[in-house]
Design an enzyme around this catalytic site. Sequence first.
Site, PDB file in Angstrom:
ATOM      1  N   LYS A 159       5.463  -5.965   6.660  1.00 48.93           N
ATOM      2  CA  LYS A 159       4.920  -5.775   8.017  1.00 48.93           C
ATOM      3  C   LYS A 159       3.407  -5.555   7.951  1.00 48.93           C
ATOM      4  O   LYS A 159       2.667  -6.083   8.764  1.00 48.93           O
ATOM      5  CB  LYS A 159       5.583  -4.596   8.731  1.00 48.93           C
ATOM      6  CG  LYS A 159       5.112  -4.483  10.173  1.00 48.93           C
ATOM      7  CD  LYS A 159       5.774  -3.365  10.908  1.00 48.93           C
ATOM      8  CE  LYS A 159       5.169  -2.031  10.586  1.00 48.93           C
ATOM      9  NZ  LYS A 159       3.843  -1.825  11.203  1.00 48.93           N
ATOM     10  N   ASP A 160       2.982  -4.757   6.965  1.00 44.98           N
ATOM     11  CA  ASP A 160       1.547  -4.551   6.763  1.00 44.98           C
ATOM     12  C   ASP A 160       1.070  -5.629   5.794  1.00 44.98           C
ATOM     13  O   ASP A 160       0.765  -5.347   4.622  1.00 44.98           O
ATOM     14  CB  ASP A 160       1.302  -3.154   6.217  1.00 44.98           C
ATOM     15  CG  ASP A 160       1.761  -2.086   7.196  1.00 44.98           C
ATOM     16  OD1 ASP A 160       1.110  -1.920   8.229  1.00 44.98           O
ATOM     17  OD2 ASP A 160       2.800  -1.456   6.939  1.00 44.98           O
TER      18      ASP A 160
ATOM     19  N   GLY B  34       5.445   9.307   5.530  1.00 45.77           N
ATOM     20  CA  GLY B  34       6.528  10.093   6.113  1.00 45.77           C
ATOM     21  C   GLY B  34       7.056   9.497   7.408  1.00 45.77           C
ATOM     22  O   GLY B  34       6.794   8.341   7.731  1.00 45.77           O
ATOM     23  N   TYR B  35       7.811  10.327   8.151  1.00 47.82           N
ATOM     24  CA  TYR B  35       8.516   9.899   9.358  1.00 47.82           C
ATOM     25  C   TYR B  35       9.366   8.667   9.015  1.00 47.82           C
ATOM     26  O   TYR B  35       9.258   7.604   9.616  1.00 47.82           O
ATOM     27  CB  TYR B  35       7.541   9.622  10.501  1.00 47.82           C
ATOM     28  CG  TYR B  35       8.107  10.056  11.834  1.00 47.82           C
ATOM     29  CD1 TYR B  35       8.320  11.400  12.110  1.00 47.82           C
ATOM     30  CD2 TYR B  35       8.474   9.128  12.808  1.00 47.82           C
ATOM     31  CE1 TYR B  35       8.875  11.814  13.315  1.00 47.82           C
ATOM     32  CE2 TYR B  35       9.027   9.534  14.021  1.00 47.82           C
ATOM     33  CZ  TYR B  35       9.214  10.881  14.259  1.00 47.82           C
ATOM     34  OH  TYR B  35       9.767  11.288  15.454  1.00 47.82           O
ATOM     35  N   LEU B  36      10.175   8.859   7.978  1.00 51.48           N
ATOM     36  CA  LEU B  36      10.864   7.736   7.333  1.00 51.48           C
ATOM     37  C   LEU B  36      11.846   7.039   8.278  1.00 51.48           C
ATOM     38  O   LEU B  36      12.537   7.683   9.063  1.00 51.48           O
ATOM     39  CB  LEU B  36      11.597   8.232   6.080  1.00 51.48           C
ATOM     40  CG  LEU B  36      10.713   8.920   5.036  1.00 51.48           C
ATOM     41  CD1 LEU B  36      11.552   9.369   3.843  1.00 51.48           C
ATOM     42  CD2 LEU B  36       9.572   8.018   4.580  1.00 51.48           C
TER      43      LEU B  36
ATOM     44  N   SER C 116       8.597   0.651  12.902  1.00 55.46           N
ATOM     45  CA  SER C 116       7.354   1.310  12.506  1.00 55.46           C
ATOM     46  C   SER C 116       7.399   2.758  12.981  1.00 55.46           C
ATOM     47  O   SER C 116       7.973   3.044  14.040  1.00 55.46           O
ATOM     48  CB  SER C 116       6.177   0.583  13.175  1.00 55.46           C
ATOM     49  OG  SER C 116       5.056   1.424  13.266  1.00 55.46           O
ATOM     50  N   SER C 117       6.774   3.653  12.210  1.00 50.81           N
ATOM     51  CA  SER C 117       6.725   5.066  12.652  1.00 50.81           C
ATOM     52  C   SER C 117       6.015   5.166  13.996  1.00 50.81           C
ATOM     53  O   SER C 117       6.325   6.030  14.812  1.00 50.81           O
ATOM     54  CB  SER C 117       5.984   5.921  11.629  1.00 50.81           C
ATOM     55  OG  SER C 117       6.582   5.776  10.367  1.00 50.81           O
TER      56      SER C 117
ATOM     57  N   HIS D 104      11.434   2.032   5.450  1.00 46.16           N
ATOM     58  CA  HIS D 104      11.225   2.784   4.198  1.00 46.16           C
ATOM     59  C   HIS D 104      12.507   2.807   3.372  1.00 46.16           C
ATOM     60  O   HIS D 104      12.474   2.661   2.148  1.00 46.16           O
ATOM     61  CB  HIS D 104      10.831   4.235   4.499  1.00 46.16           C
ATOM     62  CG  HIS D 104       9.541   4.392   5.246  1.00 46.16           C
ATOM     63  ND1 HIS D 104       9.456   4.944   6.506  1.00 46.16           N
ATOM     64  CD2 HIS D 104       8.262   4.064   4.899  1.00 46.16           C
ATOM     65  CE1 HIS D 104       8.201   4.976   6.897  1.00 46.16           C
ATOM     66  NE2 HIS D 104       7.459   4.437   5.960  1.00 46.16           N
TER      67      HIS D 104
ATOM     68  N   GLN E 275      -7.637   7.042   5.624  1.00 50.92           N
ATOM     69  CA  GLN E 275      -7.386   5.703   6.162  1.00 50.92           C
ATOM     70  C   GLN E 275      -7.364   5.679   7.688  1.00 50.92           C
ATOM     71  O   GLN E 275      -7.084   4.647   8.292  1.00 50.92           O
ATOM     72  CB  GLN E 275      -6.103   5.108   5.579  1.00 50.92           C
ATOM     73  CG  GLN E 275      -4.803   5.744   6.027  1.00 50.92           C
ATOM     74  CD  GLN E 275      -3.617   5.197   5.247  1.00 50.92           C
ATOM     75  OE1 GLN E 275      -3.426   5.523   4.086  1.00 50.92           O
ATOM     76  NE2 GLN E 275      -2.811   4.348   5.875  1.00 50.92           N
TER      77      GLN E 275
HETATM   78  O1  PAF Z   1       1.721   1.886   4.681  1.00 49.00           O
HETATM   79  C1  PAF Z   1       1.541   3.116   4.642  1.00 49.00           C
HETATM   80  O2  PAF Z   1       2.365   3.911   5.112  1.00 49.00           O
HETATM   81  C2  PAF Z   1       0.244   3.666   4.060  1.00 49.00           C
HETATM   82  O3  PAF Z   1      -0.824   2.826   4.326  1.00 49.00           O
HETATM   83  C3  PAF Z   1       0.357   3.954   2.550  1.00 49.00           C
HETATM   84  C4  PAF Z   1       0.621   2.685   1.762  1.00 49.00           C
HETATM   85  C5  PAF Z   1       1.461   4.970   2.297  1.00 49.00           C
HETATM   86  C6  PAF Z   1      -0.959   4.565   2.041  1.00 49.00           C
HETATM   87  O4  PAF Z   1      -1.256   5.768   2.662  1.00 49.00           O
END
Ligand code: PAF
Length: 280
Positions: free
Chosen positions: A150-151, A32-34, A186-187, A38, A62
Amino acid sequence: MTKISNNINETREIISKWKSQNFSIGFVPTMGYLHDGHLSLIKKSHMENNKTVVSIFVNPTQFGPKEDLSTYPRDFDADRQKCEDALVDLIFFPTAEEMYPSDYYTYVNVNYLTNNLCGRSRPNHFQGVCTVLAKLFNIIKPNKAYFGQKDAQQLSVVKKMVRDLNFDLEIVGCPIIREPDGIAISSRNSYLNKEERKAATCLSQSLKLAKELINNGECKISFIKNSMSNLISNQTLAKIDYIEFVDLNNLQPIDTIKKSSLCAIAVYIGNTRLIDNFII
Ligand code: PAF
């Protein structure tokens, strides 16, 4: 109109109906917090699929015990509006109880690729990411799922999980989206005050410096890392978590520059941990 479901069974029924009509499903998993990052994934999914599903779930597994789960930015109304505007077909917005009932015991681990970079500073983070994605892939059954570069470690780890566990979908990596001053969107940028926001440009500046050194023929990673570290350390608000050069195939450290490697950094700006990277 964008459908919204917070129920796994209902989501499955919607997806089954689409599958019976031979619609392909593109999936954008989010917390979220698009933001524009996104939205770029949603756009790509629209281009390649008949239906686009976005999940919005701040996944507790996580986050480490000292991390920002409780303060992670949330704004469902704004997210819903952005999804409407982007013509998303379905938002899957489950509660934590729906995803992890009290008798939940199963976790997914990708070894080796998670030993360094963010995996070192965030133990169990990738176990949480892989677990929730395995569940989401089983619920949504997408043909393709979209992730930001980015990730970078997340993208490699998820690709590996999909290959190792024979998930029947394609993982699509999409370019980093940046603000005009270079900062990767990034959020977590929303945590930064004005001063920190300015200081945060040191991440992309250090990557730019590394690229320049490499383009000018510098191959010694220790020299490049030192130059990046000096640039970042000029910012009093910045504290380096890591600066690493790794082989993109196995994410293990390298000591001279070669093709298909990844330069990845994580830096605290005040209390906010930001990451950025580029592929060589
Ligand atoms: O990158 C993210 O926002 C999160 O790690 C994901 C892939 C939605 C999993 O919770």
